[in-house]
Design a protein around this motif. Structure first.
Motif, PDB file in Angstrom:
ATOM      1  N   ASP A  83      66.760  31.805   5.577  1.00  0.00           N
ATOM      2  CA  ASP A  83      66.054  30.656   6.474  1.00  0.00           C
ATOM      3  C   ASP A  83      66.015  31.349   7.934  1.00  0.00           C
ATOM      4  N   SER A  84      64.722  31.753   8.207  1.00  0.00           N
ATOM      5  CA  SER A  84      64.675  32.379   9.668  1.00  0.00           C
ATOM      6  C   SER A  84      63.028  31.890   9.772  1.00  0.00           C
ATOM      7  N   ASN A  85      62.939  31.733  11.266  1.00  0.00           N
ATOM      8  CA  ASN A  85      61.686  31.577  11.831  1.00  0.00           C
ATOM      9  C   ASN A  85      61.110  32.711  12.142  1.00  0.00           C
ATOM     10  N   ARG A 119      78.422  34.463  11.974  1.00  0.00           N
ATOM     11  CA  ARG A 119      78.518  35.117  10.523  1.00  0.00           C
ATOM     12  C   ARG A 119      77.642  34.132   9.402  1.00  0.00           C
ATOM     13  N   TYR A 120      78.010  34.530   8.283  1.00  0.00           N
ATOM     14  CA  TYR A 120      77.313  33.832   7.277  1.00  0.00           C
ATOM     15  C   TYR A 120      77.518  32.408   7.164  1.00  0.00           C
ATOM     16  N   THR A 121      78.433  31.971   7.662  1.00  0.00           N
ATOM     17  CA  THR A 121      78.347  30.268   7.645  1.00  0.00           C
ATOM     18  C   THR A 121      77.663  29.686   8.602  1.00  0.00           C
ATOM     19  N   PHE A 122      76.845  30.460   9.376  1.00  0.00           N
ATOM     20  CA  PHE A 122      75.950  29.966  10.257  1.00  0.00           C
ATOM     21  C   PHE A 122      75.026  28.703   9.713  1.00  0.00           C
ATOM     22  N   SER A 123      75.112  27.762  10.593  1.00  0.00           N
ATOM     23  CA  SER A 123      74.622  26.380   9.917  1.00  0.00           C
ATOM     24  C   SER A 123      73.197  26.229   9.816  1.00  0.00           C
ATOM     25  N   GLY A 124      72.427  27.548   9.584  1.00  0.00           N
ATOM     26  CA  GLY A 124      70.904  27.313   9.577  1.00  0.00           C
ATOM     27  C   GLY A 124      70.230  26.946  11.115  1.00  0.00           C
ATOM     28  N   LYS A 125      70.794  27.212  12.070  1.00  0.00           N
ATOM     29  CA  LYS A 125      70.085  27.209  13.342  1.00  0.00           C
ATOM     30  C   LYS A 125      69.497  28.383  13.477  1.00  0.00           C
ATOM     31  N   TYR A 126      68.366  28.569  14.247  1.00  0.00           N
ATOM     32  CA  TYR A 126      67.639  29.599  14.589  1.00  0.00           C
ATOM     33  C   TYR A 126      68.123  30.042  15.923  1.00  0.00           C
ATOM     34  N   GLU A 133      67.720  36.226  16.946  1.00  0.00           N
ATOM     35  CA  GLU A 133      67.306  35.799  15.743  1.00  0.00           C
ATOM     36  C   GLU A 133      67.335  37.092  14.812  1.00  0.00           C
ATOM     37  N   ILE A 134      66.906  38.058  15.199  1.00  0.00           N
ATOM     38  CA  ILE A 134      67.140  39.450  14.508  1.00  0.00           C
ATOM     39  C   ILE A 134      68.181  39.853  14.476  1.00  0.00           C
ATOM     40  N   ALA A 135      69.322  39.521  15.289  1.00  0.00           N
ATOM     41  CA  ALA A 135      70.584  39.705  15.206  1.00  0.00           C
ATOM     42  C   ALA A 135      71.149  38.791  14.068  1.00  0.00           C
ATOM     43  N   ARG A 136      70.978  37.766  14.090  1.00  0.00           N
ATOM     44  CA  ARG A 136      71.240  36.581  13.163  1.00  0.00           C
ATOM     45  C   ARG A 136      71.008  37.202  11.779  1.00  0.00           C
ATOM     46  N   TYR A 137      69.774  37.454  11.771  1.00  0.00           N
ATOM     47  CA  TYR A 137      69.106  37.732  10.440  1.00  0.00           C
ATOM     48  C   TYR A 137      69.733  39.113   9.738  1.00  0.00           C
ATOM     49  N   THR A 138      70.139  39.717  10.763  1.00  0.00           N
ATOM     50  CA  THR A 138      71.027  41.158  10.461  1.00  0.00           C
ATOM     51  C   THR A 138      72.207  40.569   9.822  1.00  0.00           C
ATOM     52  N   MET A 161      61.246  44.363  12.830  1.00  0.00           N
ATOM     53  CA  MET A 161      62.267  43.449  12.761  1.00  0.00           C
ATOM     54  C   MET A 161      63.335  43.289  11.710  1.00  0.00           C
ATOM     55  N   THR A 162      63.088  44.038  10.784  1.00  0.00           N
ATOM     56  CA  THR A 162      63.996  44.012   9.644  1.00  0.00           C
ATOM     57  C   THR A 162      64.982  45.361   9.453  1.00  0.00           C
ATOM     58  N   TYR A 163      64.741  46.404  10.503  1.00  0.00           N
ATOM     59  CA  TYR A 163      65.252  47.515  10.447  1.00  0.00           C
ATOM     60  C   TYR A 163      66.825  47.488  10.665  1.00  0.00           C
ATOM     61  N   TYR A 164      67.208  46.525  11.617  1.00  0.00           N
ATOM     62  CA  TYR A 164      68.557  46.309  11.691  1.00  0.00           C
ATOM     63  C   TYR A 164      69.317  45.823  10.382  1.00  0.00           C
ATOM     64  N   ALA A 165      68.509  44.987   9.789  1.00  0.00           N
ATOM     65  CA  ALA A 165      68.987  44.372   8.501  1.00  0.00           C
ATOM     66  C   ALA A 165      69.126  45.448   7.464  1.00  0.00           C
ATOM     67  N   GLY A 166      68.367  46.351   7.440  1.00  0.00           N
ATOM     68  CA  GLY A 166      68.187  47.491   6.599  1.00  0.00           C
ATOM     69  C   GLY A 166      69.554  48.451   6.653  1.00  0.00           C
ATOM     70  N   ILE A 167      69.799  48.678   8.004  1.00  0.00           N
ATOM     71  CA  ILE A 167      70.809  49.455   8.477  1.00  0.00           C
ATOM     72  C   ILE A 167      72.081  48.636   8.128  1.00  0.00           C
ATOM     73  N   ALA A 168      72.177  47.422   8.381  1.00  0.00           N
ATOM     74  CA  ALA A 168      73.371  46.645   8.185  1.00  0.00           C
ATOM     75  C   ALA A 168      73.737  46.932   6.625  1.00  0.00           C
ATOM     76  N   ALA A 169      72.613  46.671   5.663  1.00  0.00           N
ATOM     77  CA  ALA A 169      72.566  46.721   4.209  1.00  0.00           C
ATOM     78  C   ALA A 169      73.198  48.201   3.736  1.00  0.00           C
ATOM     79  N   LYS A 170      72.644  49.057   4.610  1.00  0.00           N
ATOM     80  CA  LYS A 170      73.053  50.534   4.200  1.00  0.00           C
ATOM     81  C   LYS A 170      74.523  50.642   4.442  1.00  0.00           C
ATOM     82  N   ARG A 171      74.939  50.205   5.482  1.00  0.00           N
ATOM     83  CA  ARG A 171      76.594  50.450   6.007  1.00  0.00           C
ATOM     84  C   ARG A 171      77.354  49.522   4.956  1.00  0.00           C
TER      85      ARG A 171
END
Lengths: 431, 405
Positions: A83-85, A119-126, A133-138, A161-171
């Protein structure tokens, strides 16, 4: 082989070529026996909804229209909605204005504070701004990667916008990362005016990746020259194109004259002003041509003024922003399609025009020029050449006929299956 | 004794519908009938009907001492007939009193005086014939669209046989001179000019309900004092008729103000009312007025830049008037009807980009979000019209050839 892919939305809800490309690529990968877990941002209207949901393939079917005979394909793709805008092609400024709208309509609120801690328990706010938002998405992406541990062999991230997400997933997972450059900061604005924050994310994404896929050699060169990425790490895989079934090319025509079309955002990068200058030159010689500029953008008013000043407003028409069926209708009404982009990493629209039996003129500064033979290629700034090409396609039926026939064959050969096979080869090279 | 000359302008344009590129060649319905109808009926209800009945009562009450003048565009009269015939009837009632003068103007509220003399003359003649037919008066006084006036336009008007013409008492043209006298055209001195006293006119038309104005509220007594205090012979109060009930709502008291004004003015013993022609005939012109460049009553500049001030407007204007000969040669009433409503100045007004001090007034009357949108829509309509015109012209030529053979 299994891929964890950080992508963008799918048709029919697309903001640009990126969503279309992700869609085609995913299908192509499935055909090449690659399983894809597709993670995408999706702004949900319902605050109570869990902000991450895994959607099974059959649900996705109904969401994206019927695909008879493709059941075996879809069994290879699963979806994760975060869930992200966020939407592709957004600038920090645009994001801010969208965000203001959310706030105004009162439908969504966000909370202040350090998103990294939520963290993961973030309550769905953008996030309040794009970078937050990118940080949150990451963060969410990292958690998704952890949850899906052991279910994928390689990670593939599309657009900055998804590169940090990719790096995080890699780590988190230790799996190799491939990032895909669909556009660079230098395509979004002129050299001296790029958003350095975006540039930095792009650069660190590419540096942190095991491979970079560029959509054209043009883009590959930018990655190497302007971002300093080692050339052996950047691979070009040209986009392909997938056409909707059952579209006909016979829209009824009510205007006798030849129609020359520009279709796209009316912004600096798309070179609309060169199209206008070329139009004026053509109209001096051949009066029975009409020019259409379809789209909207920040240069639109400037272009309208220029058209008026050139005294060609009775032959140069504006349609405003077109969507869906109107886009296809515009193609079928056209006799020549011109894409005078100043900088275009790939450029899918000429392919759509060719599919509609329309000869195309494209700028040499576009990635698509690298894969097309049956297109007239000119420098975007060379309005004389552009005018000459328009004139030729309008006045010499033999030429336009050849471009129509051969162009259709050529464009039908640009299959995602082939492009996806190249992507698969990139995966194999890093595993 | 000073003469008050009350003159009201009545106009409604025929608004174009959203006409897209995709419509070109396919359908040729250019007008937004629903909007035109609803605006006409709304303004009839708020302004035309109540104000006409108020004026009729005042005229009867004052037994010939209260007089007013009107000019009503052909475009407005056509729309009365179509959407609000009771309004046309009530104007005819006013005409019968003998205390109401109807002026000539261009049929379609056009800018033809700035484009083409032939077309200007044709438009004026068409309007004169309409006024004769509807109100039984042959106009002897003329008012041009938006009070656009120059020495040369005045000369053309004089040539057509008019004796009086209205113009703006624009500061940049008048200099130290007062608008409260009769003037004469600089080229043909037989043409008398009545110049709008913009201060006194706008006190009613624009400032009446403005609570930030230091003279608010404007009472009849106060206003009559101002009229008495003016030095001069004529007091030319020219304004849009829609001022009453539409721009200034009934709630502002504008109707009560007007109901009380004649009695208060006449009771002063220093003021009388006259129609445009009477007023102009009664006094000797004090001087000729030199006005080499076109002026108007619009905006701070009082020039024609509200309609022809940017490249969009100039382009649309040039492309429109380039069609004149074709329309003329075709002699087809369907094409002439479109030709007429495309000339209406409002279309060009919508394309104005000078949004600063007068932006409020511009946007108030503007159905489009931007000048650019207005331009695109107008050019789409005009382009389709040119296309059809060319086809019809070619067809006519072909049939004539056949007939000759």
């Amino acid at each position: 082989m299994r891929v964890l892919m950080f992508g963008w939305e799918f048709p029919p809800h697309i903001a640009g070529g990126l969503g279309t490309a992700c869609y085609g690529m995913t299908r192509g990968l499935a055909k090449n026996d690659v399983e894809v877990i597709f993670v995408m941002p999706k702004a949900s209207g319902d605050e109570d909804q869990r902000f991450v949901k895994v959607v099974n393939a059959s649900d996705v079917e109904t969401e994206f229209g019927p695909t008879e005979g493709a059941e075996d394909l879809w069994s290879k793709i699963s979806f994760v909605h975060i869930d992200s805008n966020m939407v592709p092609y957004i600038t920090p400024e645009e994001f801010a204005s969208y965000h203001d709208e959310y706030v105004k309509t009162g439908r969504r609120t966000w909370q202040h504070g350090d998103v990294w801690k939520q963290r993961y328990t973030f309550s769905g706010k953008y996030g309040a701004n794009l970078f937050e938002e990118i940080a949150r998405y990451t963060m969410v992406a990292a958690q998704v990667a952890k949850d899906l541990e052991g279910q994928f062999d390689v990670i593939h991230a599309h657009d900055w916008m998804t590169y940090y997400a990719g790096i995080a997933a890699k780590r988190v997972s230790g799996k190799p990362l491939v990032v895909h450059m669909h556009a660079t900061s230098f395509d979004r604005s002129s050299d001296d005016n790029i958003d350095t924050r975006v540039y930095e994310i792009e650069r660190s994404g590419m540096m942190g990746a095991d491979r970079v896929i560029a959509v054209s050699n043009l883009t590959r060169n930018i990655c190497i020259e302007k971002y300093g990425i080692p050339s052996d790490r950047v691979v070009t895989v040209h986009n392909a194109v997938r056409f909707a079934e059952g579209q006909t090319n016979d829209a009824e025509r009510y205007v006798d004259e030849k129609i020359v079309t520009f279709l796209g955002r009316i912004t600096f990068q798309k070179g609309p002003d060169y199209f206008v200058e070329a139009a004026a030159k053509v109209l001096k010689r051949v009066p029975n041509v009409r020019f259409v500029m379809a789209g909207s953008g920040d240069m639109m008013n400037h272009v309208i003024r220029r058209v008026a000043r050139l005294g060609i407003a009775d032959r140069f028409h504006f349609t405003g922003f077109l969507r869906g069926a109107d886009v296809h209708k515009m193609f079928t009404l056209s006799d020549v399609y011109v894409m005078p982009s100043v900088s275009e990493p790939f450029g899918i629209s000429p392919l759509e025009a060719m599919k509609s039996n329309v000869p195309v003129i494209i700028s040499k500064q576009s990635g698509v020029a690298e894969v097309l033979d049956y297109a007239i290629k000119v420098d975007y700034w060379d309005v004389d050449a552009m005018a000459d090409a328009i004139h030729a396609l309008v006045c010499y039926p033999a030429l336009s006929k050849m471009f129509m026939q051969k162009g259709l064959e050529e464009v039908e050969g640009l299959k995602w299956d082939k492009a996806a096979a190249k992507v698969k080869a990139v995966y194999e090279s890093v595993m | 004794m000073k003469t008050i000359c009350l003159y009201f302008q009545v106009h409604q344009p025929l608004r174009l519908r959203k006409y897209r590129f995709f419509n070109m060649g396919k359908d040729h319905n250019y007008l937004d009938d629903l909007t035109n109808q609803s605006i006409m009926q709304k303004v009839a209800r708020l302004c035309y009907l109540p104000m006409n009945s108020l004026l009729l009562n005042l005229i009867k009450e004052h037994k010939g001492a209260f007089k007013v003048s009107f000019s009503i565009t052909g475009t407005a009269i056509d729309q009365f007939r179509e959407y609000a015939p009771e309004v046309l009837e009530s104007f005819k009632e006013l005409a019968k009193t003998g205390c109401v003068e109807f002026l000539a103007e261009t049929y379609s509220h056009s800018l033809a005086s700035l484009a083409d003399k032939d077309e200007f003359v044709r438009e004026v003649k068409a309007h004169t014939a309409l006024i004769k037919k509807e109100f039984g008066q042959k106009p002897t006084a003329f008012r041009n669209t938006e009070l656009i006036y120059s020495d040369e336009i005045g000369q053309m008007v004089a040539e057509m046989g008019f004796k009086t013409m209205l113009a703006e008492g624009a500061r940049h043209v008048m200099g130290w001179k007062s608008p409260d006298y009769v003037y004469a055209n600089a080229i043909d001195q037989k043409l008398r000019l009545l110049l709008r006293n913009y201060k006194l006119s706008d006190d009613i038309a624009f400032r009446f309900s403005n609570q930030g104005w230091n003279e608010y509220p404007l009472t009849t007594d106060k206003y009559v004092d101002w009229l008495k205090g003016e030095n001069g012979e004529v007091l030319n109060l020219f304004m849009d008729y829609e001022t009453f009930g539409e721009h200034q709502w009934a709630e502002t008291g504008i109707f009560d103000f007007m109901r009380a004004l004649p009695a208060a003015a006449l009771a002063s013993g220093e003021l009388e009312f006259g129609t445009v022609s009477e007023t102009a005939a009664k006094y000797q012109p004090v001087a000729v007025l030199y006005c080499p460049h076109a002026m108007s009553w619009a905006d701070e500049e009082r020039d024609v830049t509200a309609w022809l001030g940017n490249e969009l407007q100039n382009e649309a204007f040039a492309k429109l008037y380039a069609q004149k000969d074709k329309v003329r040669a075709l002699k087809n009433p369907d094409y002439e009807a479109v030709w007429n409503f495309l000339q209406t100045s409002d279309h060009f007004y919508y394309m104005a980009t000078k949004w600063f001090s007068d932006g409020d007034v511009h946007s108030y009357f503007n159905p489009y979000d931007s000048a650019y949108e207005a331009f695109i829509n107008y050019m789409n309509v005009l382009s389709d019209f040119i296309n059809e015109l060319d086809k019809a012209t070619a067809a006519k030529k072909a049939s004539r050839k056949k007939a000759n053979a």
